[in-house]
Write an enzyme that holds these catalytic residues in place. Sequence first.
Site, PDB file in Angstrom:
ATOM      1  N   CYS A   1     -10.186   6.274  -1.227  1.00 12.90           N
ATOM      2  CA  CYS A   1     -11.191   5.852  -1.940  1.00 12.90           C
ATOM      3  C   CYS A   1     -11.847   6.029  -2.702  1.00 12.90           C
ATOM      4  O   CYS A   1     -12.784   6.382  -3.368  1.00 12.90           O
ATOM      5  CB  CYS A   1     -10.263   5.634  -3.855  1.00 12.90           C
TER       6      CYS A   1
ATOM      7  N   CYS B   1      -5.270   0.032  -3.973  1.00 15.55           N
ATOM      8  CA  CYS B   1      -6.330  -0.482  -4.699  1.00 15.55           C
ATOM      9  C   CYS B   1      -6.187  -2.771  -4.102  1.00 15.55           C
ATOM     10  O   CYS B   1      -6.218  -3.035  -4.891  1.00 15.55           O
ATOM     11  CB  CYS B   1      -6.174  -0.918  -6.395  1.00 15.55           C
TER      12      CYS B   1
END
Lengths: 206, 131
Positions: B37, B107
């Site tokens: 991302c 993440c």
Amino acid sequence: MNAAGCWKCGGEPHDSLFCKFCNTLLPPATDYYRFLGLERRLDVDVPALQDHYYRLSRLVHPDRFQNGTPNERRFSLDATAILNDAYRTLRDPVARAEYFLREEGLEPPGQNTRRVPPELLEEVFEVNTALEELRGGGESARPGLEAALARFRALRGELDADLGALFALYDRGRERDVLMKIRGALDRRSFVSNLVEEVEEGLTAR
Amino acid sequence: MSYSEKVLDHYNNPRNVGSFDKNDPTVGTGMVGAPECGDVMRLQLKVNPETGVIEDAKFKTFGCGSAIASSSLATEWVKGRTLDQALAIKNVEIVNELSLPPVKIHCSVLAEDAIKAAINDYKKKRDGEGR
């Protein structure tokens, strides 16, 4: 493409826009290189491609087939559409390389376009910090961002030059690992290109 | 997709945002980027050179709420741990604590990588001192 031979005269199959026996418009090849009758090379002579494009545009133009058979009218529309796509794709080195890799069965690049090249990580971080500062009204961040923008633009130029060299290298040896390098260079270029846009946007936003 | 309450809490009140002087020999800096991302994360540890215990931690993350929450949580967890204990932190623990959905697991991986990178940086500095 025209594996069954000419749809009109039955002449033996060959790779061409028009039947070499009866000069009838044939169903167009969908592969851009085959359609244009070009050698499969990554290094393309763009001015020559443009001339070729204009010439073929006239040859397959639907106006010429208004009174043709339904087949010819359809092939002329198809050929015009493919011709436009082919020209737009092959005249641009990045689009051309992406198309070429896809046709060679390599995963399309662009999957990793947001992957931060490790050597840029620190700078990307600093740029993000400066952009945040500028958005908050910190005008002192502007000169640093302008300098970063100049560096990223220069880097994009370097990557373009790298791509050009890799194209020539591939055309000479057709080695698959050169294609892999091209994919890596495309990913990096795409990342840097996005970064340039992001900084430009940050600098012009008010 | 909605964020869990814990993610929102860290996102709205991130712990330990900031930085240490990266040239300080007792500071380890980990800088990582997420392939998926484009997030970038910097995590810094301040280590007591006598005890090898992490006394303080700071982070700064540019990215989505889950990336911010993962790094915020990581700074909370590493404080008071030894380097080896901090190295043992696994991304699944972050996933579980924050109830991260599968699309946001990267993440937590990023946060784990940041801890490891910061510890490596600290060790490199320490061992480079030639004692």
